[in-house]
Design a protein around this motif. Structure first.
Motif, PDB file in Angstrom:
ATOM      1  N   THR A  50       0.824  -1.206   0.000  1.00 33.97           N
ATOM      2  CA  THR A  50       0.000   0.000   0.000  1.00 33.97           C
ATOM      3  C   THR A  50       0.860   1.259   0.000  1.00 33.97           C
ATOM      4  N   ARG A  51       0.246   2.333  -0.473  1.00 34.27           N
ATOM      5  CA  ARG A  51       0.868   3.646  -0.360  1.00 34.27           C
ATOM      6  C   ARG A  51      -0.231   4.693  -0.346  1.00 34.27           C
ATOM      7  N   GLY A  52       0.099   5.879   0.138  1.00 35.58           N
ATOM      8  CA  GLY A  52      -0.832   7.002   0.084  1.00 35.58           C
ATOM      9  C   GLY A  52      -2.158   6.723   0.752  1.00 35.58           C
ATOM     10  N   ALA A  53      -3.233   7.041   0.028  1.00 35.57           N
ATOM     11  CA  ALA A  53      -4.584   6.905   0.569  1.00 35.57           C
ATOM     12  C   ALA A  53      -4.918   5.466   0.919  1.00 35.57           C
ATOM     13  N   ALA A  54      -4.328   4.512   0.208  1.00 31.42           N
ATOM     14  CA  ALA A  54      -4.631   3.101   0.473  1.00 31.42           C
ATOM     15  C   ALA A  54      -4.141   2.688   1.860  1.00 31.42           C
ATOM     16  N   THR A  55      -2.976   3.172   2.270  1.00 34.90           N
ATOM     17  CA  THR A  55      -2.471   2.859   3.610  1.00 34.90           C
ATOM     18  C   THR A  55      -3.409   3.425   4.666  1.00 34.90           C
ATOM     19  N   LYS A  56      -3.849   4.653   4.474  1.00 30.58           N
ATOM     20  CA  LYS A  56      -4.751   5.290   5.440  1.00 30.58           C
ATOM     21  C   LYS A  56      -6.082   4.554   5.519  1.00 30.58           C
ATOM     22  N   ARG A  57      -6.639   4.172   4.382  1.00 27.35           N
ATOM     23  CA  ARG A  57      -7.922   3.468   4.378  1.00 27.35           C
ATOM     24  C   ARG A  57      -7.796   2.117   5.071  1.00 27.35           C
ATOM     25  N   PHE A  58      -6.697   1.436   4.807  1.00 26.19           N
ATOM     26  CA  PHE A  58      -6.477   0.128   5.421  1.00 26.19           C
ATOM     27  C   PHE A  58      -6.343   0.270   6.941  1.00 26.19           C
ATOM     28  N   ALA A  59      -5.592   1.268   7.391  1.00 28.89           N
ATOM     29  CA  ALA A  59      -5.403   1.491   8.826  1.00 28.89           C
ATOM     30  C   ALA A  59      -6.733   1.796   9.507  1.00 28.89           C
ATOM     31  N   GLU A  60      -7.520   2.653   8.922  1.00 31.22           N
ATOM     32  CA  GLU A  60      -8.805   3.020   9.514  1.00 31.22           C
ATOM     33  C   GLU A  60      -9.743   1.817   9.562  1.00 31.22           C
ATOM     34  N   SER A  61      -9.789   1.068   8.484  1.00 29.09           N
ATOM     35  CA  SER A  61     -10.682  -0.082   8.400  1.00 29.09           C
ATOM     36  C   SER A  61     -10.269  -1.177   9.380  1.00 29.09           C
ATOM     37  N   LEU A  62      -8.973  -1.476   9.424  1.00 28.59           N
ATOM     38  CA  LEU A  62      -8.487  -2.545  10.290  1.00 28.59           C
ATOM     39  C   LEU A  62      -8.636  -2.170  11.764  1.00 28.59           C
ATOM     40  N   SER A  63      -8.315  -0.934  12.116  1.00 27.81           N
ATOM     41  CA  SER A  63      -8.437  -0.491  13.506  1.00 27.81           C
ATOM     42  C   SER A  63      -9.872  -0.605  13.997  1.00 27.81           C
ATOM     43  N   ALA A  64     -10.821  -0.177  13.170  1.00 30.54           N
ATOM     44  CA  ALA A  64     -12.231  -0.263  13.547  1.00 30.54           C
ATOM     45  C   ALA A  64     -12.658  -1.716  13.711  1.00 30.54           C
ATOM     46  N   HIS A  65     -12.156  -2.570  12.835  1.00 32.41           N
ATOM     47  CA  HIS A  65     -12.517  -3.992  12.908  1.00 32.41           C
ATOM     48  C   HIS A  65     -11.979  -4.634  14.181  1.00 32.41           C
ATOM     49  N   VAL A  66     -10.731  -4.343  14.525  1.00 30.26           N
ATOM     50  CA  VAL A  66     -10.086  -4.955  15.687  1.00 30.26           C
ATOM     51  C   VAL A  66     -10.845  -4.616  16.968  1.00 30.26           C
ATOM     52  N   ARG A  67     -11.356  -3.405  17.053  1.00 25.00           N
ATOM     53  CA  ARG A  67     -12.045  -2.965  18.274  1.00 25.00           C
ATOM     54  C   ARG A  67     -13.338  -3.730  18.541  1.00 25.00           C
ATOM     55  N   GLY A  68     -13.942  -4.306  17.497  1.00 22.36           N
ATOM     56  CA  GLY A  68     -15.234  -4.929  17.705  1.00 22.36           C
ATOM     57  C   GLY A  68     -15.377  -6.363  17.270  1.00 22.36           C
ATOM     58  N   ASN A  69     -14.248  -7.003  16.927  1.00 17.55           N
ATOM     59  CA  ASN A  69     -14.342  -8.359  16.393  1.00 17.55           C
ATOM     60  C   ASN A  69     -13.241  -9.263  16.946  1.00 17.55           C
ATOM     61  N   PRO A  70     -13.512 -10.567  17.039  1.00 18.16           N
ATOM     62  CA  PRO A  70     -12.498 -11.503  17.522  1.00 18.16           C
ATOM     63  C   PRO A  70     -11.454 -11.791  16.444  1.00 18.16           C
ATOM     64  N   PRO A  71     -10.303 -12.326  16.828  1.00 21.04           N
ATOM     65  CA  PRO A  71      -9.275 -12.699  15.852  1.00 21.04           C
ATOM     66  C   PRO A  71      -9.791 -13.734  14.846  1.00 21.04           C
ATOM     67  N   SER A  72      -9.199 -13.724  13.663  1.00 21.34           N
ATOM     68  CA  SER A  72      -9.567 -14.704  12.628  1.00 21.34           C
ATOM     69  C   SER A  72      -8.337 -15.026  11.782  1.00 21.34           C
ATOM     70  N   PRO A  73      -7.282 -15.617  12.385  1.00 23.36           N
ATOM     71  CA  PRO A  73      -6.046 -15.863  11.649  1.00 23.36           C
ATOM     72  C   PRO A  73      -6.180 -16.993  10.640  1.00 23.36           C
ATOM     73  N   ASP A  74      -5.430 -16.877   9.547  1.00 26.84           N
ATOM     74  CA  ASP A  74      -5.347 -17.977   8.585  1.00 26.84           C
ATOM     75  C   ASP A  74      -4.419 -19.067   9.090  1.00 26.84           C
ATOM     76  N   LEU A  75      -3.345 -18.676   9.752  1.00 26.49           N
ATOM     77  CA  LEU A  75      -2.357 -19.618  10.275  1.00 26.49           C
ATOM     78  C   LEU A  75      -2.544 -19.753  11.778  1.00 26.49           C
ATOM     79  N   GLU A  76      -2.288 -20.933  12.297  1.00 27.00           N
ATOM     80  CA  GLU A  76      -2.467 -21.187  13.717  1.00 27.00           C
ATOM     81  C   GLU A  76      -1.518 -20.328  14.549  1.00 27.00           C
ATOM     82  N   MET A  77      -2.073 -19.644  15.536  1.00 32.24           N
ATOM     83  CA  MET A  77      -1.278 -18.812  16.422  1.00 32.24           C
ATOM     84  C   MET A  77      -0.614 -19.673  17.507  1.00 32.24           C
TER      85      MET A  77
END
Length: 220
Positions: A50-77
């Motif tokens: 990512t770069r520019g606006a895409a980095t900002k959109r990803f950060a905003e989207s991911l931060s909001a998701h983390v605050r209200g949702n449980p983990p969902s990893p593809d690989l075993e933690m």
């Protein structure tokens, strides 16, 4: 710098300047890392950068998701940190919070610092590393080698990085955001850019075990 000097001087940056890297510099870093060895030369890694606006959109989207949702990893933690692994993890965490003047009991401040993972510590670029699902464990191992080479190539060019498993903990949202196909598994992300040298968190360094703690010589 020599290879040893590069490894000794690399650190995980937790405060970046917002200055973007040039296309030429980014291409140079990932071109070098493309030489990473892999099982049967499969080269299973794919990168979403990512770069520019895409980095900002990803950060905003991911931060909001983390605050209200449980983990969902593809690989075993990791199932648990025991013994020396627990000690090393705690030691790194205590040193990090100490560099910021955050008390062990100050849970709000610790939570706020943890959430900076999902803002990529202010980095202008995030590289999401994925592997081919059918390559299984060894595909992920190959991606680990690739990640290490990205970090080293970046360091050689004066670019700061931090590899982030924290992003892969929410692989479901990462997949949705980037519209990843089901045959791709999220391994981790790498935030990269120029370090903010004025931030005290960037004076924090982790320790390494002695060779004898990791290597057992068998001679008979």
């Amino acid at each position: 710098m020599t290879f040893e000097e590069l490894l000794r001087s690399r650190w995980s940056c937790r405060a970046f300047r917002d200055e973007e890297l040039s296309d030429e510099l980014l291409d140079d870093i990932f071109r070098v890392a493309q030489r990473t060895a892999s099982w049967c030369n499969t080269q299973p890694w794919q990168v979403l950068l990512t770069r520019g606006a895409a980095t900002k959109r990803f950060a905003e989207s991911l931060s909001a998701h983390v605050r209200g949702n449980p983990p969902s990893p593809d690989l075993e933690m990791p199932a648990e940190y025991r013994g020396v692994y627990r000690d090393r993890r705690r030691g790194a965490g205590y040193a990090l919070y100490a560099s910021l003047g955050i008390d062990r009991q100050d849970m709000p401040a610790r939570e706020a610092q943890m959430m900076r993972n999902y803002l990529f510590f202010g980095a202008p670029h995030v590289a999401v590393i994925t592997t081919d699902r059918l390559q299984g464990t060894y595909g992920a191992i190959d991606c680990g080698g690739y990640v290490a080479n990205v970090l080293t190539a970046a360091r050689e060019r004066g670019v700061a990085t931090i590899p982030q498993a924290a992003i892969a903990v929410y692989s479901g949202h990462v997949r949705e955001f980037f519209e990843l196909p089901e045959d791709r598994l999220v391994v981790c992300a790498i935030s990269l850019g120029y370090a903010d040298e004025s931030d005290p968190v960037n004076g924090f360094r982790t320790e390494r075990a002695e060779v004898a703690d990791a290597v057992t010589v068998v001679d008979r």
